[in-house]
Design an enzyme around this catalytic site. Structure first.
Site, PDB file in Angstrom:
ATOM      1  N   ASP A  90      10.230  -5.391   8.131  1.00 35.20           N
ATOM      2  CA  ASP A  90       9.290  -4.469   8.781  1.00 35.20           C
ATOM      3  C   ASP A  90       9.832  -3.981  10.120  1.00 35.20           C
ATOM      4  OD1 ASP A  90       7.176  -2.969   9.862  1.00 35.20           O
ATOM      5  OD2 ASP A  90       5.781  -3.982   8.528  1.00 35.20           O
ATOM      6  N   GLY A 109       0.815  -1.215   0.000  1.00 32.47           N
ATOM      7  CA  GLY A 109       0.000   0.000   0.000  1.00 32.47           C
ATOM      8  C   GLY A 109       0.840   1.252   0.000  1.00 32.47           C
ATOM      9  N   LYS A 165       9.857   2.434  -0.516  1.00 32.77           N
ATOM     10  CA  LYS A 165       8.817   2.419   0.508  1.00 32.77           C
ATOM     11  C   LYS A 165       8.454   3.866   0.842  1.00 32.77           C
ATOM     12  CE  LYS A 165       7.843   0.297   4.939  1.00 32.77           C
ATOM     13  NZ  LYS A 165       8.414  -0.290   6.145  1.00 32.77           N
ATOM     14  N   ASP A 175      -2.375   6.919   2.459  1.00 34.69           N
ATOM     15  CA  ASP A 175      -1.852   7.864   1.457  1.00 34.69           C
ATOM     16  C   ASP A 175      -0.641   7.299   0.707  1.00 34.69           C
ATOM     17  OD1 ASP A 175       0.017   7.866   3.439  1.00 34.69           O
ATOM     18  OD2 ASP A 175      -0.120  10.016   3.899  1.00 34.69           O
ATOM     19  N   ARG A 225       6.085 -13.082   1.148  1.00 37.00           N
ATOM     20  CA  ARG A 225       5.731 -13.216   2.554  1.00 37.00           C
ATOM     21  C   ARG A 225       4.882 -14.457   2.777  1.00 37.00           C
ATOM     22  NH1 ARG A 225       5.407  -7.285   3.746  1.00 37.00           N
ATOM     23  NH2 ARG A 225       6.273  -6.343   1.872  1.00 37.00           N
ATOM     24  N   ASP A 259       2.063 -11.202   7.284  1.00 32.93           N
ATOM     25  CA  ASP A 259       2.528 -10.416   6.126  1.00 32.93           C
ATOM     26  C   ASP A 259       3.896  -9.808   6.404  1.00 32.93           C
ATOM     27  OD1 ASP A 259       0.677  -8.995   7.949  1.00 32.93           O
ATOM     28  OD2 ASP A 259       1.341  -7.222   6.857  1.00 32.93           O
ATOM     29  N   ARG A 319      14.610  -0.024  -0.201  1.00 30.19           N
ATOM     30  CA  ARG A 319      14.860  -1.246   0.564  1.00 30.19           C
ATOM     31  C   ARG A 319      15.274  -2.383  -0.368  1.00 30.19           C
ATOM     32  NH1 ARG A 319      10.201  -3.139   4.558  1.00 30.19           N
ATOM     33  NH2 ARG A 319       8.992  -3.579   2.690  1.00 30.19           N
TER      34      ARG A 319
HETATM   35  P1  AMP Z   1       2.661  -2.678   7.901  1.00 25.85           P
HETATM   36  O1  AMP Z   1       2.135  -2.178   9.198  1.00 25.85           O
HETATM   37  O2  AMP Z   1       3.776  -1.848   7.358  1.00 25.85           O
HETATM   38  O3  AMP Z   1       3.013  -4.120   7.911  1.00 25.85           O
HETATM   39  O4  AMP Z   1       1.474  -2.475   6.850  1.00 25.85           O
HETATM   40  C1  AMP Z   1       0.298  -3.244   6.838  1.00 25.85           C
HETATM   41  C2  AMP Z   1      -0.463  -2.940   5.585  1.00 25.85           C
HETATM   42  O5  AMP Z   1      -0.910  -1.588   5.568  1.00 25.85           O
HETATM   43  C3  AMP Z   1       0.323  -3.123   4.289  1.00 25.85           C
HETATM   44  O6  AMP Z   1      -0.558  -3.599   3.312  1.00 25.85           O
HETATM   45  C4  AMP Z   1       0.792  -1.720   3.992  1.00 25.85           C
HETATM   46  O7  AMP Z   1       1.094  -1.531   2.644  1.00 25.85           O
HETATM   47  C5  AMP Z   1      -0.412  -0.917   4.414  1.00 25.85           C
HETATM   48  N1  AMP Z   1      -0.056   0.459   4.757  1.00 25.85           N
HETATM   49  C6  AMP Z   1       0.629   0.853   5.837  1.00 25.85           C
HETATM   50  N2  AMP Z   1       0.776   2.210   5.833  1.00 25.85           N
HETATM   51  C7  AMP Z   1       0.178   2.676   4.715  1.00 25.85           C
HETATM   52  C8  AMP Z   1      -0.012   3.965   4.143  1.00 25.85           C
HETATM   53  N3  AMP Z   1       0.479   5.069   4.723  1.00 25.85           N
HETATM   54  N4  AMP Z   1      -0.677   4.035   2.978  1.00 25.85           N
HETATM   55  C9  AMP Z   1      -1.166   2.945   2.384  1.00 25.85           C
HETATM   56  N5  AMP Z   1      -1.034   1.708   2.877  1.00 25.85           N
HETATM   57  C10 AMP Z   1      -0.367   1.557   4.030  1.00 25.85           C
HETATM   58 MG    MG Z   2       4.609  -4.785   6.800  1.00 22.95          MG
END
Ligand code: AMP
Ligand code: MG
Length: 500
Positions: free
Chosen positions: A262, A92, A113, A125, A183, A252, A176
């Site tokens: 992460d 995302g 990222k 966003d 995953r 994930d 990165r």
């Molecule tokens: P994470 O906490 O980094 O493992 O993210 C969990 C999920 O939320 C993943 O699919 C990320 O891509 C999505 N995600 C986290 N932050 C954002 C953001 N600011 N905008 C869009 N997607 C996000």
């Molecule tokens: Mg993650």
């Protein structure tokens, strides 16, 4: 760009079905500035450092330009977050620019990222504040220097754009590098479509890329499961041996290649306590330090569950035999975990092997650390210095001013010294092992937060200085004393936050 500056060799999008990913471009940012480039890693990847730091290189790192050969995609994945299954996650706020073959012949992912929204952004966003970018740079590179398998940081970019969280923050982008970003959640995503052919395609791809030896077996997917279980058992023991708390071990956030990924809410433990939790969203302590091995195994159960249909052998009418075999593989996690953990215990205690009694010795030391509120890292480092002195070897200048074990440890120390006397290693051999197993510099949370706070004010010197210290975690220097010390009460950072 004339000659291609990064020699991309993209396989994921060419070998796998289109629904595994979405072609996407990064959102341009107004004023990209390169804060730090990892020139050593660039060389390993066959990327010219001068180019990387040139306006063209920075434009690529910021998502403002596309390098020749780059075919950016956002990857689809699912995942269990805090135990709850989410069928639709995906990149995302990340984009896979492509893959390169490094100078050792290994395939590596190059990912941005914080590069803007994708099909998988949901309400997000797609951006990242600078803080999480710097945190991941520092932590992942520190982990690499500590010898832990991990994704790496090639560059940190300041975007020149405000990112809105509870307040407006300077934005950032991290470049990165990973052996791959596949995953447990990627497998879950494909499995949940019910398309067994697609699942086989993904697993065949993972075998070819990460575990080619599995393809020699009559049952490659069973061997793949075994290999992933073993890689995770090794990884988690390494974390446990260093006091590293990942903080968000969702499926994930677990890579099949066995690298740590992460660095959102992660932190190193200071005073030893198995219940330590930093993550602000981990209210139940699911991902507490002492729970990490059990959670890793829980995640591996989800992996086994997802691939169960293809674990069925020819002629088997139902899944029962496949379930039993998967169960045996999963049970092996515990054996492998303790075998690997014991080796870390041996290294930390200065022994060639650790037996049952040594494991108890190790656990008794941890209990003492806990009872006396002692710093995990410095407590073990003291053992190295004591062993060196007992063996007539020098210790690092000034290190004995850093920390001392309380008198209450004396009985334990006497027993341990006696045990060292029964071990065949020479003092020099012992010292080499103990030094590498017992670092003196780890990324302490208050230092990381102070570096981020200064960078938010536009002063990146603390970030650079901390990064430099963390490149050399095993050798003490008096000039770096403050980086070796635990947080004082007023400096202590009690909570960490996801980068979202
Ligand atoms: P994470 O906490 O980094 O493992 O993210 C969990 C999920 O939320 C993943 O699919 C990320 O891509 C999505 N995600 C986290 N932050 C954002 C953001 N600011 N905008 C869009 N997607 C996000
Ligand atoms: Mg993650």
């Amino acid at each position: 760009m004339s000659r291609s500056a990064i020699s991309f060799d993209n396989s994921y999008l060419h070998q796998l079905p289109a629904r595994f990913y979405h072609r996407q471009t990064a959102s341009p940012v107004p004023a990209a500035e390169l804060l730090l480039a990892n020139t050593e890693l660039a060389a390993e990847l066959g990327i010219d450092s001068d180019w990387l730091q040139s306006p063209q290189g920075i434009a690529v790192l910021a998502g403002n330009a596309l390098a020749e050969g780059s075919e950016p995609i956002a990857c689809a994945y699912a995942g269990h977050q805090f135990g709850n299954y989410n069928p639709q996650l995906g990149d995302g706020r990340a984009l896979l620019l492509g893959e390169v073959i490094d100078i050792h012949g290994r395939r590596r992912d190059v990912q941005l990222k914080g590069s803007g929204p994708t099909l998988y952004s949901r309400n997000g966003d797609g951006k990242s504040p600078l803080g999480p970018v710097l945190r991941e740079y520092l932590l992942s590179e520190a982990m690499h220097r500590l010898g832990v398998p991990t994704t790496r940081a090639l560059a940190a970019i300041s975007s020149g754009e405000a990112v809105y969280r509870e307040r407006a923050l300077p934005g950032g982008i991290l470049c990165r590098i990973a052996s791959s970003h596949i995953r447990v959640g990627t497998v879950q995503y494909v499995a949940s479509t019910g398309d067994e052919d697609a699942l086989r395609q993904l697993l065949d791809y993972v075998i070819a890329r990460h575990y080619p030896q599995a393809s020699d077996d009559a049952h490659p997917y069973e061997r793949l499961l075994d290999a992933v279980i073993e890689a995770q058992a090794r990884l988690i023991t390494h974390w446990q041996s260093l006091g590293f708390i990942h903080g968000v071990m969702n499926t994930d956030n677990m890579l099949l290649c066995g690298e740590t990924i992460d660095y959102g809410p992660c932190a190193f433990m200071e005073a030893y306590h198995p219940g330590t939790v930093f993550s602000s969203i981990d209210r139940q302590g699911r991902y507490a330090f002492g729970n990490q091995p059990a959670i890793a195994q829980w995640n591996l159960v989800q992996l086994a569950q997802a691939i169960l249909p293809v674990l069925r052998r020819d002629g088997e009418s139902d899944l029962k035999p496949a379930v039993e075999r998967a169960q045996d593989s999963l049970n092996a996690f515990t054996t492998q975990f303790f075998a690997s953990y014991r080796q870390h215990m041996a290294d930390k205690l200065g022994l060639s092997h650790a037996d049952e009694a040594d494991q108890q010795r190790y656990e008794a030391f941890l209990q003492q650390l806990q009872d006396h509120d002692c710093d995990f890292t410095l407590g073990f480092r003291c053992l190295r210095d004591r062993a060196a002195q007992a063996g007539g070897l020098p210790i690092d200048d000034g290190i004995d001013d850093l920390f001392a074990l309380p008198e209450a440890f004396n009985d334990w120390l006497a027993d341990w010294q006696q045990r060292l006397g029964q071990d065949g290693m020479t003092p020099a051999q012992r010292d080499t092992r103990m030094r590498r197993a017992n670092p003196v510099f780890i990324p302490r949370n208050h230092q990381v937060e102070a570096a981020i706070a200064a960078s938010y004010q536009g002063d990146h010197r603390r970030f650079f200085a901390l990064n430099e210290v963390l490149q050399q975690p095993f050798d003490y220097r008096p000039a770096w004393r403050e980086y070796a010390l635990p947080a004082r009460d007023e400096e202590r950072v009690e909570q960490t936050f996801c980068g979202t």
